[in-house]
Design an enzyme around this catalytic site. Sequence first.
Site, short mmCIF file in Angstrom:
data_model
loop_
_atom_site.label_atom_id
_atom_site.label_comp_id
_atom_site.label_asym_id
_atom_site.label_seq_id
_atom_site.Cartn_x
_atom_site.Cartn_y
_atom_site.Cartn_z
CE LYS A 130 -8.71 6.05 4.76
NZ LYS A 130 -7.88 6.70 3.44
CG ASP A 170 -6.66 3.52 2.69
OD1 ASP A 170 -5.94 4.75 2.25
OD2 ASP A 170 -6.08 2.89 3.64
P1 NDP Z 1 -2.10 -1.12 -1.00
O1 NDP Z 1 -2.88 -2.18 -0.27
O2 NDP Z 1 -1.96 -0.78 -2.54
O3 NDP Z 1 -0.35 -1.29 -0.73
C1 NDP Z 1 -0.11 -1.00 0.72
C2 NDP Z 1 1.46 -1.52 0.77
O4 NDP Z 1 1.74 -1.34 1.91
C3 NDP Z 1 1.69 -2.92 0.72
O5 NDP Z 1 3.01 -3.16 0.14
C4 NDP Z 1 1.49 -3.52 2.05
O6 NDP Z 1 2.38 -4.71 2.24
C5 NDP Z 1 2.30 -2.64 2.81
N1 NDP Z 1 1.84 -2.56 4.05
C6 NDP Z 1 0.44 -2.53 4.68
N2 NDP Z 1 0.56 -2.40 6.03
C7 NDP Z 1 1.70 -2.58 6.31
C8 NDP Z 1 2.39 -2.92 7.50
N3 NDP Z 1 1.52 -2.99 8.84
N4 NDP Z 1 3.71 -2.93 7.58
C9 NDP Z 1 4.56 -2.95 6.33
N5 NDP Z 1 3.94 -2.83 5.29
C10 NDP Z 1 2.53 -2.67 5.32
O7 NDP Z 1 -2.34 0.42 -0.33
P2 NDP Z 1 -2.15 1.92 -0.92
O8 NDP Z 1 -1.01 1.89 -1.61
O9 NDP Z 1 -3.32 2.30 -1.64
O10 NDP Z 1 -1.78 2.77 0.31
C11 NDP Z 1 -0.65 2.83 1.07
C12 NDP Z 1 -0.75 3.99 1.89
O11 NDP Z 1 -1.11 5.26 1.12
C13 NDP Z 1 -1.80 3.98 2.99
O12 NDP Z 1 -1.18 4.73 4.05
C14 NDP Z 1 -2.83 4.66 2.48
O13 NDP Z 1 -3.75 5.24 3.49
C15 NDP Z 1 -2.15 5.83 1.79
N6 NDP Z 1 -2.94 6.57 0.66
C16 NDP Z 1 -3.45 5.89 -0.31
C17 NDP Z 1 -4.20 6.50 -1.06
C18 NDP Z 1 -4.47 6.05 -2.44
O14 NDP Z 1 -5.16 6.66 -3.23
N7 NDP Z 1 -4.32 4.54 -2.64
C19 NDP Z 1 -4.50 8.17 -1.17
C20 NDP Z 1 -3.79 8.50 0.00
C21 NDP Z 1 -3.15 8.00 1.04
P3 NDP Z 1 1.29 -6.15 2.32
O15 NDP Z 1 1.08 -6.56 1.07
O16 NDP Z 1 2.52 -7.08 2.79
O17 NDP Z 1 0.48 -5.80 3.29
#
Ligand code: NDP
Length: 455
Positions: A130, A170
């Site tokens: 990561k 991510d």
């Molecule tokens: P994105 O950046 O596309 O979206 C992240 C979302 O989570 C946004 O809506 C963001 O809001 C919100 N968010 C981030 N940090 C916080 C916080 N501290 N409190 C509240 N909301 C928060 O990321 P992904 O959708 O790709 O990833 C989301 C999760 O899924 C993560 O845990 C990631 O590790 C996991 N994941 C992702 C994969 C992938 O293929 N993309 C694969 C496996 C797991 P804001 O815009 O306000 O920051």
Amino acid sequence: MEINDHVDLDQFMAGVKKRNPGQTEFIQAVQEVAQDIYEFIDDKVQYHEAQILRRIAEPDRVVSFRVCWEDDNHHIRVQRGWRVQSNNAIGPYKGGIRFHPSVNESVLKFLAFEQTFKNSLTGLPMGGGKGGANFNPKGKSDAEVMRFCQSFMTELYRHIGPETDVPAGDIGVGGREIGYMFGQYKRITGRWEGVLTGKALEYGGSQMRPEATGYGAVYFLRNMLRHAGQDIEGKNAVISGSGNVATHAAEKVVQLGGKVLTLSDSGGFIYDPDGIDQEKINWIKHLKNVKRGRISEYADHFTNATHHEGKRPWNVPCDLALPCATQNELDADEAEALVENGCIAVSEGANMPTTLEGVKVFHDAKILYGPGKAANAGGVAVSGLEMSQNSGRVSWNTQQLGEMLTELMDGIHAKCVEYGHEGGKDGSGYVDYVKGANIAGFKKVADAMLAFGVV
Ligand code: NDP
């Protein structure tokens, strides 16, 4: 060495805490895995003698580097970047890159550690890694993001490669960022090779990759429900996040006949009593990916919906919950509220979104609970398929990849049931998916490490 020379769980965790001071997320992730693994290896001398768990809990290496870039006002900015290469026993390191102000070494070590088990569970040959930086892409211009990505890759490129370490996206790293980083890698090395996944289709990306994590988390949810004689159709779902994983999870819930009531971002959540249908999801995708707006704007546009500033959605009554934002976004009180309000199943799209105490609430209530390392493995699984397509110079179509994703998620669910079934113990037939995922993920990596001897 005597068998009894091995330390017990408390001693093991004391050592982890001592060696990783202040790294709370990493310690939390190791604790969650170690308690299941200790039970599993209790009578398995070979793992103790070879100190396998101790070795897995120590990343192969952590690379940290300075990332300098110039903003649009010609100010010089300095960020810190990392790549954590946790374990490559069963394949090249593989795992995403996160750009977020909360990124630090502890967060990336926890994510890389979890990734090792998740990648093993997929059945594909991928190790765990990561990376990321404490860079906040929010409010930055495209040119600023490009300069940052180029500077980040100018250091990272020497540590990665298609047979060494293959990063992906991510939080904060989507198609735009992957494009800038891939372009810089290609410029520096002069090679076009599958060094990143999550690429656009024009330059080696895979169909289904953007959808894979969210869709996969819903397939896992469906598998858990089916195993318990239930289905998604007609059920209400509460989802957090509004990024890649959350929007695709919402899409699949809707396709399977469920109703999505909430989505969120770090500013709060929106509740739509009419349900967030495909048209509304498309509107959110445009808001987030093109306009780079905030979820609060949804309630201005769809006036039946309400925005709840600074709040998380877990007090909204529902049948199904999908945390898809970030780590530790669902605590014990919120887990209790979900259970009390009738939630029967939780499938984690995000990594470690539920605190250890929250997980205990779900287990005590015996509701279906799919941990991220199993439920969200569809993303990295399709990344693995992207790697295969790149090295084989082929591209598979959406239908083929959709079927492969469904099969992979079925396989992961079956492994969790095999190792997490407690029917024999208390007769209830309850499946502890955390235990199942931890043990199944561990066994393959551990057996590979045993084969290598002391390395
Ligand atoms: P994105 O950046 O596309 O979206 C992240 C979302 O989570 C946004 O809506 C963001 O809001 C919100 N968010 C981030 N940090 C916080 C916080 N501290 N409190 C509240 N909301 C928060 O990321 P992904 O959708 O790709 O990833 C989301 C999760 O899924 C993560 O845990 C990631 O590790 C996991 N994941 C992702 C994969 C992938 O293929 N993309 C694969 C496996 C797991 P804001 O815009 O306000 O920051």
